[in-house]
Write a protein that holds these residues in place. Structure first.
Motif, PDB file in Angstrom:
ATOM      1  N   ARG A 128      39.142 -14.555  52.335  1.00 32.30           N
ATOM      2  CA  ARG A 128      37.532 -14.501  52.808  1.00 32.30           C
ATOM      3  C   ARG A 128      37.045 -13.347  53.442  1.00 32.30           C
ATOM      4  O   ARG A 128      35.980 -12.755  53.287  1.00 32.30           O
ATOM      5  N   GLN A 129      37.920 -12.828  54.285  1.00 32.33           N
ATOM      6  CA  GLN A 129      37.573 -11.569  55.165  1.00 32.33           C
ATOM      7  C   GLN A 129      37.417 -10.099  54.266  1.00 32.33           C
ATOM      8  O   GLN A 129      36.504  -9.608  54.449  1.00 32.33           O
ATOM      9  N   GLN A 130      38.247 -10.191  53.174  1.00 28.29           N
ATOM     10  CA  GLN A 130      38.280  -9.214  52.164  1.00 28.29           C
ATOM     11  C   GLN A 130      36.877  -9.135  51.322  1.00 28.29           C
ATOM     12  O   GLN A 130      36.112  -8.151  51.075  1.00 28.29           O
ATOM     13  N   ARG A 131      36.137 -10.621  51.115  1.00 31.55           N
ATOM     14  CA  ARG A 131      35.242 -10.585  50.132  1.00 31.55           C
ATOM     15  C   ARG A 131      34.123 -10.186  51.040  1.00 31.55           C
ATOM     16  O   ARG A 131      32.995  -9.463  50.695  1.00 31.55           O
ATOM     17  N   MET A 132      34.179 -10.701  52.296  1.00 32.51           N
ATOM     18  CA  MET A 132      32.889 -10.212  53.271  1.00 32.51           C
ATOM     19  C   MET A 132      32.766  -8.869  53.495  1.00 32.51           C
ATOM     20  O   MET A 132      31.825  -8.346  53.477  1.00 32.51           O
ATOM     21  N   TYR A 133      33.894  -8.361  53.240  1.00 31.81           N
ATOM     22  CA  TYR A 133      33.919  -6.705  53.678  1.00 31.81           C
ATOM     23  C   TYR A 133      33.339  -5.951  52.449  1.00 31.81           C
ATOM     24  O   TYR A 133      32.573  -5.292  52.377  1.00 31.81           O
ATOM     25  N   ARG A 134      33.775  -6.426  51.168  1.00 30.94           N
ATOM     26  CA  ARG A 134      33.328  -5.865  50.213  1.00 30.94           C
ATOM     27  C   ARG A 134      31.976  -6.161  50.118  1.00 30.94           C
ATOM     28  O   ARG A 134      30.901  -5.222  49.600  1.00 30.94           O
ATOM     29  N   ARG A 135      31.284  -7.219  50.300  1.00 30.35           N
ATOM     30  CA  ARG A 135      29.812  -7.729  50.237  1.00 30.35           C
ATOM     31  C   ARG A 135      28.938  -6.626  51.276  1.00 30.35           C
ATOM     32  O   ARG A 135      28.202  -6.273  50.921  1.00 30.35           O
ATOM     33  N   LYS A 136      29.573  -6.647  52.504  1.00 27.00           N
ATOM     34  CA  LYS A 136      28.831  -5.788  53.400  1.00 27.00           C
ATOM     35  C   LYS A 136      28.615  -4.182  52.760  1.00 27.00           C
ATOM     36  O   LYS A 136      27.572  -3.796  53.331  1.00 27.00           O
ATOM     37  N   GLN A 341      43.518  10.028  51.110  1.00 24.82           N
ATOM     38  CA  GLN A 341      42.430   9.923  50.379  1.00 24.82           C
ATOM     39  C   GLN A 341      41.731   8.732  50.209  1.00 24.82           C
ATOM     40  O   GLN A 341      42.037   7.787  51.018  1.00 24.82           O
ATOM     41  N   ILE A 342      40.480   8.655  49.769  1.00 27.18           N
ATOM     42  CA  ILE A 342      39.513   7.273  49.642  1.00 27.18           C
ATOM     43  C   ILE A 342      40.050   6.864  48.324  1.00 27.18           C
ATOM     44  O   ILE A 342      39.894   7.433  47.385  1.00 27.18           O
ATOM     45  N   ILE A 343      40.153   5.470  48.380  1.00 24.53           N
ATOM     46  CA  ILE A 343      40.432   4.714  46.930  1.00 24.53           C
ATOM     47  C   ILE A 343      39.466   3.471  46.836  1.00 24.53           C
ATOM     48  O   ILE A 343      38.879   3.064  48.092  1.00 24.53           O
ATOM     49  N   SER A 344      39.331   3.099  45.585  1.00 25.60           N
ATOM     50  CA  SER A 344      38.466   1.848  45.221  1.00 25.60           C
ATOM     51  C   SER A 344      39.391   0.636  45.748  1.00 25.60           C
ATOM     52  O   SER A 344      40.573   0.732  45.704  1.00 25.60           O
ATOM     53  N   VAL A 345      38.790  -0.462  45.739  1.00 23.48           N
ATOM     54  CA  VAL A 345      39.412  -1.789  45.844  1.00 23.48           C
ATOM     55  C   VAL A 345      40.330  -1.904  44.857  1.00 23.48           C
ATOM     56  O   VAL A 345      41.446  -2.533  44.608  1.00 23.48           O
ATOM     57  N   ALA A 346      39.505  -1.709  43.437  1.00 22.10           N
ATOM     58  CA  ALA A 346      40.491  -1.836  42.136  1.00 22.10           C
ATOM     59  C   ALA A 346      41.604  -1.137  42.142  1.00 22.10           C
ATOM     60  O   ALA A 346      42.770  -1.372  41.759  1.00 22.10           O
ATOM     61  N   GLU A 347      41.752   0.325  42.627  1.00 18.16           N
ATOM     62  CA  GLU A 347      42.854   1.086  42.703  1.00 18.16           C
ATOM     63  C   GLU A 347      43.843   0.500  43.695  1.00 18.16           C
ATOM     64  O   GLU A 347      45.049   0.466  43.493  1.00 18.16           O
TER      65      GLU A 347
END
Length: 355
Positions: A128-136, A341-347
């Motif tokens: 739930r916290q991960q989803r909230m972070y992505r939505r933010k 480095q910065i990466i995406s959630v998918a990566e």
């Protein structure tokens, strides 16, 4: 390169400011008049006010660097005015922003407006916290972030901090009546401001802005004023946060820890060249040329393009981000500390599934 392009021009700076403020005033008049004739006219005016508010914030940002005008006094005075229009105490904001410039690419020190999480911090979260972070961090949530950033926080932190200051002074005065109020005030510490100078800039920004709110509510009606104001400022603030984010958060952007950080690597590899249409470059005063801006914040916006074109052979390693790629860049919201480095959630998910 820096010496050649850092000579600011008061006439160019003032022309940019006056054309922007006059345009906003006229558009506000159209929006108010349109409410009685055509709601579509009001909507169109709000969209344009939003773009010009974004331009106001970008010009305010430049005053904070002391680069819009050659005159130090003009940068301060006009910066204050632009801060009132955009809703942000300019001097206080510029101190935080200068900290970002001093540590750009050092993600131990500064992680952007969304406080980008490290891979380990994200992994420790619940689903739930991960989803909230992505939505933010999404475009859909940007206007909410803009409202909090430009409208709510600058008022709330000033009021809350001021109440805490008064309580502190009263308690200290009761305990130590022989010590002056000024001395008691000087002993007060808060995360909302670092000095008396910052506090008074916050104070006068809010006093002037709240007075303008009251005057505009009287002139055109409270409901209409705040509808136009909140919509335009929140969207402009959200757009500004998105633009700022993708200038530092993109696929494999340089994101060093404090030990291995290099200032110039941060400017070239940790900052994007945001390729925007010419009209949007105008509204954002060429801030898309962010690699130049981070090499030297003393270069005014009206020289950024010329500087880039002359020395573009030096910037082949700068990542180009097109407007159509902004949505994907916003998915790069994790700091891979090991890879720096910065990466995406998918990566991140791919790396986890590969284990």
């Amino acid at each position: 390169m820096v010496a050649q392009y850092t000579e600011s021009d008061n006439v160019k700076g003032m022309t940019q400011v006056l054309t922007t403020l006059v345009a906003i005033a006229l558009l506000w008049w159209v929006a108010v008049v349109g409410d009685g004739t055509s709601h579509w006219l009001t909507v169109a005016a709000i969209l344009l006010i939003t773009l010009f508010t974004l331009r106001v914030f970008a010009l305010m940002h430049e005053c904070g660097h002391g680069s819009l005008f050659h005159s130090r006094w003009l940068n301060r005075a006009i910066g204050f005015v632009l801060g009132v229009v955009s809703g942000m105490p300019q001097y206080v904001w510029s101190q935080h922003h200068n900290y970002h410039h001093a540590h750009n690419g050092n993600w131990d020190k500064y992680r952007g407006p969304y406080t980008t999480l490290s891979v380990d911090e994200y992994a420790a979260m619940t689903g739930r916290q991960q989803r909230m972070y992505r939505r933010k961090c999404s475009i859909a949530a940007a206007p909410v972030a803009g409202f909090i950033y430009l409208i709510f926080n600058p008022r709330f932190t000033w009021i809350k901090g001021s109440i805490q200051l008064v309580i502190h002074i009263v308690r200290k005065k009761l305990a130590q009546p022989n010590i002056s109020i000024k001395q008691h005030a000087a002993s007060f510490e808060t995360r909302y401001w670092k000095s008396a100078k910052e506090y008074w800039h916050m104070f006068w920004n809010n006093v002037v802005l709240l007075s303008v709110w009251a005057l505009m509510s009287w002139a055109c009606g409270t409901a209409l004023f705040f509808t136009i104001y909140i919509a335009s400022v929140a969207i402009a603030g959200g757009a500004g946060i998105v633009l700022f984010t993708v200038q530092h958060n993109f696929e494999h952007a340089y994101a060093s820890d404090n030990k291995h950080w290099n200032y110039y690597a941060g400017a070239i590899k940790g900052t994007s060249f945001l390729i925007l249409p010419r009209w949007l470059n105008w509204f954002t005063v060429n801030i898309g040329y962010h690699h130049i801006h981070h090499l030297s914040a003393n270069i005014p916006n009206y020289f950024l393009v010329k500087c880039h074109n002359e020395y573009q052979h030096l910037f082949l390693g700068v990542t180009r981000v097109k407007l159509s790629q902004v949505h994907n860049a916003l998915k790069c919201i994790l700091w891979d500390v090991r890879a720096q480095q910065i990466i995406s959630v998918a990566e991140y998910r791919q790396s986890v599934s590969a284990l």
